[in-house]
Design a protein around this motif. Structure first.
Motif, PDB file in Angstrom:
ATOM      1  N   LYS A 150      12.030 -57.427   3.771  1.00 58.02           N
ATOM      2  CA  LYS A 150      11.783 -58.075   5.066  1.00 58.02           C
ATOM      3  C   LYS A 150      12.479 -59.428   5.125  1.00 58.02           C
ATOM      4  O   LYS A 150      13.112 -59.777   6.130  1.00 58.02           O
ATOM      5  N   PHE A 151      12.406 -60.202   4.049  1.00 55.75           N
ATOM      6  CA  PHE A 151      13.046 -61.515   4.000  1.00 55.75           C
ATOM      7  C   PHE A 151      14.561 -61.380   4.130  1.00 55.75           C
ATOM      8  O   PHE A 151      15.194 -62.121   4.875  1.00 55.75           O
ATOM      9  N   LYS A 152      15.140 -60.409   3.414  1.00 50.93           N
ATOM     10  CA  LYS A 152      16.592 -60.195   3.498  1.00 50.93           C
ATOM     11  C   LYS A 152      16.994 -59.808   4.914  1.00 50.93           C
ATOM     12  O   LYS A 152      18.003 -60.277   5.434  1.00 50.93           O
ATOM     13  N   ALA A 153      16.221 -58.930   5.543  1.00 52.69           N
ATOM     14  CA  ALA A 153      16.522 -58.506   6.910  1.00 52.69           C
ATOM     15  C   ALA A 153      16.440 -59.695   7.872  1.00 52.69           C
ATOM     16  O   ALA A 153      17.310 -59.863   8.736  1.00 52.69           O
ATOM     17  N   GLU A 154      15.406 -60.511   7.721  1.00 50.19           N
ATOM     18  CA  GLU A 154      15.259 -61.689   8.589  1.00 50.19           C
ATOM     19  C   GLU A 154      16.403 -62.663   8.356  1.00 50.19           C
ATOM     20  O   GLU A 154      16.936 -63.249   9.296  1.00 50.19           O
ATOM     21  N   ASP A 158      36.243 -62.615  13.619  1.00 46.42           N
ATOM     22  CA  ASP A 158      35.067 -62.651  12.741  1.00 46.42           C
ATOM     23  C   ASP A 158      35.512 -62.647  11.277  1.00 46.42           C
ATOM     24  O   ASP A 158      35.009 -63.438  10.465  1.00 46.42           O
ATOM     25  N   LYS A 159      36.449 -61.765  10.937  1.00 49.90           N
ATOM     26  CA  LYS A 159      36.937 -61.685   9.551  1.00 49.90           C
ATOM     27  C   LYS A 159      37.634 -62.974   9.133  1.00 49.90           C
ATOM     28  O   LYS A 159      37.461 -63.434   8.005  1.00 49.90           O
ATOM     29  N   MET A 160      38.421 -63.552  10.058  1.00 43.12           N
ATOM     30  CA  MET A 160      39.125 -64.790   9.727  1.00 43.12           C
ATOM     31  C   MET A 160      38.136 -65.935   9.500  1.00 43.12           C
ATOM     32  O   MET A 160      38.317 -66.744   8.580  1.00 43.12           O
ATOM     33  N   ALA A 173      26.830 -66.974  17.616  1.00 39.67           N
ATOM     34  CA  ALA A 173      26.878 -68.245  18.350  1.00 39.67           C
ATOM     35  C   ALA A 173      28.208 -68.948  18.110  1.00 39.67           C
ATOM     36  O   ALA A 173      28.804 -69.516  19.042  1.00 39.67           O
ATOM     37  N   ILE A 174      28.693 -68.901  16.885  1.00 38.72           N
ATOM     38  CA  ILE A 174      29.979 -69.523  16.555  1.00 38.72           C
ATOM     39  C   ILE A 174      31.110 -68.792  17.277  1.00 38.72           C
ATOM     40  O   ILE A 174      32.001 -69.428  17.852  1.00 38.72           O
ATOM     41  N   LEU A 175      31.074 -67.467  17.260  1.00 37.87           N
ATOM     42  CA  LEU A 175      32.100 -66.694  17.964  1.00 37.87           C
ATOM     43  C   LEU A 175      32.080 -66.995  19.461  1.00 37.87           C
ATOM     44  O   LEU A 175      33.135 -67.156  20.086  1.00 37.87           O
ATOM     45  N   GLU A 176      30.898 -67.084  20.029  1.00 41.94           N
ATOM     46  CA  GLU A 176      30.778 -67.418  21.456  1.00 41.94           C
ATOM     47  C   GLU A 176      31.419 -68.774  21.728  1.00 41.94           C
ATOM     48  O   GLU A 176      32.140 -68.940  22.711  1.00 41.94           O
ATOM     49  N   LEU A 218      23.471 -63.449  11.298  1.00 43.13           N
ATOM     50  CA  LEU A 218      24.206 -62.760  12.355  1.00 43.13           C
ATOM     51  C   LEU A 218      24.133 -63.531  13.666  1.00 43.13           C
ATOM     52  O   LEU A 218      25.139 -63.692  14.360  1.00 43.13           O
ATOM     53  N   GLN A 219      22.964 -64.044  13.992  1.00 50.05           N
ATOM     54  CA  GLN A 219      22.820 -64.847  15.215  1.00 50.05           C
ATOM     55  C   GLN A 219      23.693 -66.096  15.158  1.00 50.05           C
ATOM     56  O   GLN A 219      24.328 -66.464  16.142  1.00 50.05           O
ATOM     57  N   LYS A 220      23.741 -66.739  14.012  1.00 49.24           N
ATOM     58  CA  LYS A 220      24.578 -67.940  13.850  1.00 49.24           C
ATOM     59  C   LYS A 220      26.056 -67.579  14.015  1.00 49.24           C
ATOM     60  O   LYS A 220      26.800 -68.292  14.686  1.00 49.24           O
TER      61      LYS A 220
END
Length: 159
Positions: free
Chosen positions: A37-41, A154-156, A52-55, A47-49
């Motif tokens: 659960k901790f790893k998933a969170e 994303d990869k870069m 946000a950076i990509l946006e 992923l959210q961060k």
């Protein structure tokens, strides 16, 4: 009596061992579930961060595109107009960029007319004919580019 007491004590010790093993097993399972659960969170937060950076990257690209000089914007508009089909159409300019759109229309030899309407966009235009509409607003162009390049960017950024 002594023998039955020893047997009884042995049974108690066996049951105690089974109970301890069961309790330890349950605790290990619970610990493992908590780790998962901790790893998933954590992955979700990461992923959210990243998103946000990509946006932010694509918003900066839009901002840069919107800040082109008039001559650069004019060149871009001419190229975009030249890539549109050569047929009767209305060109609906971005609000506040009507003059640049008219100048671009004067530079090409196409049967386009400048619309008196405008579209709420930071630049570009919408090509509109009887049965075709092409969104060449800067926002739409950045969205198309994002769709095509997001995995590479994303990869870069995060590799």
């Amino acid at each position: 009596l002594f023998r039955s007491r020893t047997e009884y004590q042995q049974k108690i010790d066996d049951e105690k061992s089974k109970l301890l093993a069961y309790t330890k097993n349950q605790a290990d399972k619970q610990k493992q579930q908590m780790r998962i659960k901790f790893k998933a969170e954590t992955k979700g937060a990461v992923l959210q961060k990243k998103q946000a950076i990509l946006e932010k990257v694509y918003q900066q690209a839009l901002r840069k595109l919107s800040q082109l000089s008039d001559s650069q914007t004019l060149k871009l508009l001419v190229k975009l107009l030249e890539n549109c089909p050569n047929r009767q159409a209305q060109i609906i300019p971005a609000k506040g960029k009507e003059t640049l759109s008219k100048l671009a229309l004067q530079k090409i030899n196409r049967p386009y007319q400048s619309s008196t309407d405008s579209v709420d966009a930071s630049g570009g235009f919408i090509f509109s004919s009887d049965n075709l509409e092409i969104d060449n607003t800067f926002e739409s162009l950045i969205k198309e580019i994002r769709d095509e390049t997001e995995i590479q960017v994303d990869k870069m950024l995060f590799a």
